[in-house]
Design a protein around this motif. Structure first.
Motif, PDB file in Angstrom:
ATOM      1  N   GLU A  54       0.549  -1.043  -0.427  1.00  9.60           N
ATOM      2  CA  GLU A  54       0.275   0.187  -0.212  1.00  9.60           C
ATOM      3  C   GLU A  54       0.797   1.469   0.317  1.00  9.60           C
ATOM      4  O   GLU A  54       0.136   2.299  -0.563  1.00  9.60           O
TER       5      GLU A  54
ATOM      6  N   TYR B 129      -6.480   7.451   1.739  1.00  8.37           N
ATOM      7  CA  TYR B 129      -6.688   6.596   0.179  1.00  8.37           C
ATOM      8  C   TYR B 129      -6.224   7.718  -0.486  1.00  8.37           C
ATOM      9  O   TYR B 129      -5.163   9.050   0.278  1.00  8.37           O
TER      10      TYR B 129
ATOM     11  N   SER C 249      -7.891   8.908  -5.559  1.00  8.68           N
ATOM     12  CA  SER C 249      -9.301   7.934  -5.491  1.00  8.68           C
ATOM     13  C   SER C 249     -10.481   8.851  -6.109  1.00  8.68           C
ATOM     14  O   SER C 249     -11.208   9.411  -6.668  1.00  8.68           O
TER      15      SER C 249
ATOM     16  N   ILE D  91     -15.604   8.432   0.435  1.00  8.81           N
ATOM     17  CA  ILE D  91     -13.831   8.512   1.458  1.00  8.81           C
ATOM     18  C   ILE D  91     -13.760   9.965   1.581  1.00  8.81           C
ATOM     19  O   ILE D  91     -12.910   9.989   3.074  1.00  8.81           O
TER      20      ILE D  91
ATOM     21  N   HIS E 232      -0.993  10.409   0.431  1.00 11.47           N
ATOM     22  CA  HIS E 232      -2.383   9.434   1.361  1.00 11.47           C
ATOM     23  C   HIS E 232      -2.985  10.634   2.105  1.00 11.47           C
ATOM     24  O   HIS E 232      -2.045  11.649   2.859  1.00 11.47           O
TER      25      HIS E 232
END
Length: 197
Positions: free
Chosen positions: A91, A171, A176, A181, A193
């Motif tokens: 990630e 995210y 995104s 979110i 992020h």
């Protein structure tokens, strides 16, 4: 004479059992010898033990090189630490170290939250509305080994347990497309992020 021999054998057996029990009780407590320059924080992050637990187990006494301290068990198993580190690597590849720690913190916060499964494995492999919660689970990136920095980030996140802004999500705002979110309260931004509650 027979009764006397039986009594001696029984007493010997009882003594053996009690010494075995005492030996096992002392072996259950893990001790560690403090090295020069070490702090509670360094030990906590090195072993992946919550800082509060480590300090509490040792009554917050000052650390002196050569002294033995008690290391409480980590609330996260070695297998779960590895799983977390593999997710962090997948990630947060290319993200700053603080961002890797923050991703690991999100996993731990989800485990504690009643909105998510109550285990590391459950959180990482959660499926919601037909989709995995984390893209690396869906695309197989989670199966690649973790790097040393991701492992260190997981240990630091464990050391920080109980601290932080309570982030449950993260995210990349540039990629995104989920409007839900984007509506979550932001706790911090690190690298590419955004972390949110």
């Amino acid at each position: 004479m027979n009764k006397f021999k039986k009594l001696i054998v029984a007493a010997g057996l009882m003594l053996s059992i009690s010494s075995f029990t005492l030996t096992n009780q002392t072996e259950a407590a893990t001790t560690y010898t403090v090295k020069s320059g070490q702090t509670y924080w360094k030990i906590s992050t090195g072993f992946g033990i919550p800082l509060n637990s480590l300090m509490s187990a040792n009554n917050s006494k000052p650390l002196i090189a050569g002294q033995n301290i008690t290391l409480p068990n980590s609330p996260i198993s070695a297998a779960d630490k590895d799983l977390m580190a593999r997710l962090v690597r997948a990630e947060a590849v290319g993200e700053p170290y603080a961002g890797k720690v923050a991703v690991a913190v999100v996993i731990l916060n989800r485990v504690k939250s009643d909105q998510f499964p109550n285990s590391v494995r459950g959180v990482i492999y959660q499926i919601s509305n037909g989709y995995y919660a984390f893209t690396p689970v869906a695309n197989g990136e989670i199966n690649k080994p973790a790097d040393a920095e991701s492992k260190r980030a997981v240990n630091e996140a464990i050391a920080l347990m109980g601290k932080g802004g309570g982030s449950l999500f993260f995210y990349n705002p540039d990629t995104s497309t989920n409007s839900w979110i984007l509506s979550r309260p932001v706790t911090t931004r690190i690298g590419n992020h955004v972390f949110a509650r």
